[in-house]
Design an enzyme around this catalytic site. Structure first.
Site, mmCIF file in Angstrom:
data_model
loop_
_atom_site.group_PDB
_atom_site.id
_atom_site.type_symbol
_atom_site.label_atom_id
_atom_site.label_comp_id
_atom_site.label_asym_id
_atom_site.label_seq_id
_atom_site.Cartn_x
_atom_site.Cartn_y
_atom_site.Cartn_z
ATOM 1 N N SER B 139 0.857 -1.190 0.000
ATOM 2 C CA SER B 139 0.000 0.000 0.000
ATOM 3 C C SER B 139 0.887 1.232 0.000
ATOM 4 C CB SER B 139 -0.875 0.019 1.259
ATOM 5 O OG SER B 139 -1.454 1.302 1.411
ATOM 6 N N TYR B 152 -1.199 -1.120 10.191
ATOM 7 C CA TYR B 152 -1.372 -1.414 8.766
ATOM 8 C C TYR B 152 -0.137 -0.978 7.971
ATOM 9 C CZ TYR B 152 -3.751 -1.464 4.198
ATOM 10 O OH TYR B 152 -4.121 -1.704 2.893
#
Lengths: 77, 245
Positions: B139, B152
């Protein structure tokens, strides 16, 4: 030479592309036969398949020479 | 271009927006696909849509035993795993000061540890075949960080470091390991954002729009292809210019 040793030698010769007479009892896969560390992982994989055994990672680390491999497999199978 | 005929691809998170598009793209290029995910219904629907060469392989990636079993299930179903796409991921956002150990650990387990285990599980077959493609979906926040996403972002940055290390180790065996780092993509996850949040985000995106899942799938298709054989250890950023590296 035992049947196990013959079969192990055949795998080593094929995988590492070395002369059969170089594969002696004390020949180290990495120092004498030109294997890199990943080759040794692949050799262990090939031994597992050939002999239908499981070689755990900690045991695999102790297999440094042709003789080590033959001895381990004879004891395991 | 990008012919994957005869190749078998395992895709995790295939019940989600991006994973589903990745599966469709690889399938359209001729690959057999193994669709993994926690929700069986969308997987079955996708498999029905794709028709032949699609297998449903349910797996909860927070279940360590299920993760360990998945590579073999996939190889049994498809005959091999030539391409692995680690796409599944979860978020459990919280401010760093308030983040619980459980919030931290569950995100690391599903996003990073399951990726490690699945890579390990498919490598044997790839090493023997002297061909393999591993594509880890990271990401943009793995590279930039993001408030509220310490867990995350750590998991996604971890995937990149892990991919590079593995890429070194297996490059000589014809196996490439790469990451794709999506920016803001239109999915169920981003649909939950309010219009205000969305317009706030878009001010940071030079392209002036959200990305589409099929734009991630196209990047994955390229990295999975024979043409990308010389690309390994890289991270392909697909983010509309939101962060440039």
């Amino acid at each position: 030479m035992s049947d196990v040793a013959d079969r192990v030698k055949k795998i080593v010769v094929e995988h590492l592309g070395v002369e059969e007479d170089k594969v002696t009892e004390n020949a180290s896969f990495i120092d004498d036969l030109g294997a890199d560390s990943l080759d040794t992982v692949e050799l262990v994989m090939a031994f597992e398949e050939e002999f239908g055994i499981e070689i755990p990672d900690d045991a695999a680390e102790t297999i440094q020479t042709f003789g080590d491999a033959v001895k381990f497999i004879q004891e395991a199978s | 271009m990008f012919d994957l005929t005869g190749k078998c691809a395992l895709i995790t998170g295939a019940s989600g927006g991006i994973g589903g598009e990745i599966a469709k793209a690889l399938h359209a290029a001729g690959a057999t696909v193994g669709l993994s995910g926690t929700r069986v219904e969308p997987l079955e629907a996708l498999a029905a849509e794709l028709g032949e060469r699609a297998h449903v392989l349910p797996c909860n990636l927070s279940d360590a035993e299920a993760v360990a079993a998945l590579p073999k299930q996939a190889a049994d179903a498809m005959g091999a795993v030539d391409i692995l796409v680690n796409n599944a991921g979860i978020t459990r956002d919280n401010l760093f000061m308030r983040m619980s150990d459980d919030e931290w650990q569950s995100v690391i387990d599903v996003n990073l540890t399951s990726t490690f285990k699945l890579c390990k599980g498919v490598l044997r077959g790839m090493m023997k075949a002297r061909w393999g493609r591993i594509i880890n979906i990271s990401s943009v926040v793995g590279a930039t960080g993001n408030p509220g996403q310490g867990n995350y972002a750590a998991s996604k940055a971890g995937m990149i470091g892990m991919s590079k290390s593995l890429a070194y180790e297996v490059a000589s065996r014809g196996i490439t390991v790469n990451a794709v780092a999506p920016g803001f993509i239109t999915t169920a996850m981003t649909d939950k954002l309010t219009d205000d949040q969305k317009s706030g985000i878009l001010t940071q995106v030079p392209a002036g729009r959200m990305g589409e899942a099929n734009e991630i799938a196209a990047a994955v298709l390229y990295l999975a292809s024979p043409e990308a054989a010389y690309v390994t250890g890289s991270t392909l950023h697909v983010n509309g210019g939101m962060a440039m590296f």
